[in-house]
Design a protein around this motif. Structure first.
Motif, PDB file in Angstrom:
ATOM      1  N   TYR A 192      -4.179   0.586   3.073  1.00  0.00           N
ATOM      2  CA  TYR A 192      -4.261   1.787   2.244  1.00  0.00           C
ATOM      3  C   TYR A 192      -2.969   2.600   2.335  1.00  0.00           C
ATOM      4  O   TYR A 192      -2.498   3.154   1.340  1.00  0.00           O
ATOM      5  CB  TYR A 192      -5.443   2.669   2.652  1.00  0.00           C
ATOM      6  N   ALA A 193      -2.388   2.685   3.513  1.00  0.00           N
ATOM      7  CA  ALA A 193      -1.140   3.433   3.688  1.00  0.00           C
ATOM      8  C   ALA A 193      -0.009   2.801   2.890  1.00  0.00           C
ATOM      9  O   ALA A 193       0.752   3.507   2.215  1.00  0.00           O
ATOM     10  CB  ALA A 193      -0.777   3.508   5.170  1.00  0.00           C
ATOM     11  N   ILE A 194       0.100   1.482   2.926  1.00  0.00           N
ATOM     12  CA  ILE A 194       1.150   0.793   2.167  1.00  0.00           C
ATOM     13  C   ILE A 194       0.924   0.982   0.672  1.00  0.00           C
ATOM     14  O   ILE A 194       1.866   1.235  -0.086  1.00  0.00           O
ATOM     15  CB  ILE A 194       1.199  -0.696   2.556  1.00  0.00           C
ATOM     16  N   GLY A 195      -0.311   0.892   0.234  1.00  0.00           N
ATOM     17  CA  GLY A 195      -0.624   1.107  -1.175  1.00  0.00           C
ATOM     18  C   GLY A 195      -0.308   2.522  -1.627  1.00  0.00           C
ATOM     19  O   GLY A 195       0.204   2.739  -2.725  1.00  0.00           O
ATOM     20  N   THR A 196      -0.578   3.502  -0.772  1.00  0.00           N
ATOM     21  CA  THR A 196      -0.283   4.898  -1.095  1.00  0.00           C
ATOM     22  C   THR A 196       1.215   5.132  -1.197  1.00  0.00           C
ATOM     23  O   THR A 196       1.691   5.801  -2.122  1.00  0.00           O
ATOM     24  CB  THR A 196      -0.898   5.831  -0.033  1.00  0.00           C
ATOM     25  N   VAL A 197       1.980   4.563  -0.267  1.00  0.00           N
ATOM     26  CA  VAL A 197       3.441   4.704  -0.309  1.00  0.00           C
ATOM     27  C   VAL A 197       3.992   4.043  -1.564  1.00  0.00           C
ATOM     28  O   VAL A 197       4.875   4.602  -2.238  1.00  0.00           O
ATOM     29  CB  VAL A 197       4.080   4.111   0.965  1.00  0.00           C
TER      30      VAL A 197
END
Length: 66
Positions: free
Chosen positions: A27-32
């Motif tokens: 989720y963090a990579i997708g948000t970035v």
């Protein structure tokens, strides 16, 4: 025999524990990535050439340029 069975039953549980943080990292990579794409899109739309082209498309679509 019960020791082997207990070890087999424990394996999926420990494997699940090792992968517990993977969902959060994804989720963090997708948000970035989404924020980076949004910043790039804002930079492109703010350029005068693109703004003029978009305004022309919208004006023609709404029939305001007649």
């Amino acid at each position: 025999m019960t020791t082997t069975l207990a070890r087999l039953l424990r394996r999926p549980h420990t494997r699940r524990e090792r992968e517990a943080g993977m969902t959060t990292a994804e989720y963090a990579i997708g948000t970035v990535a989404a924020c980076t794409f949004a910043a790039l899109l804002i930079a492109v739309v703010r350029s005068p050439e693109i703004r003029t082209a978009l305004l022309g498309i919208i004006t023609r679509a709404l029939g305001l340029g007649q």
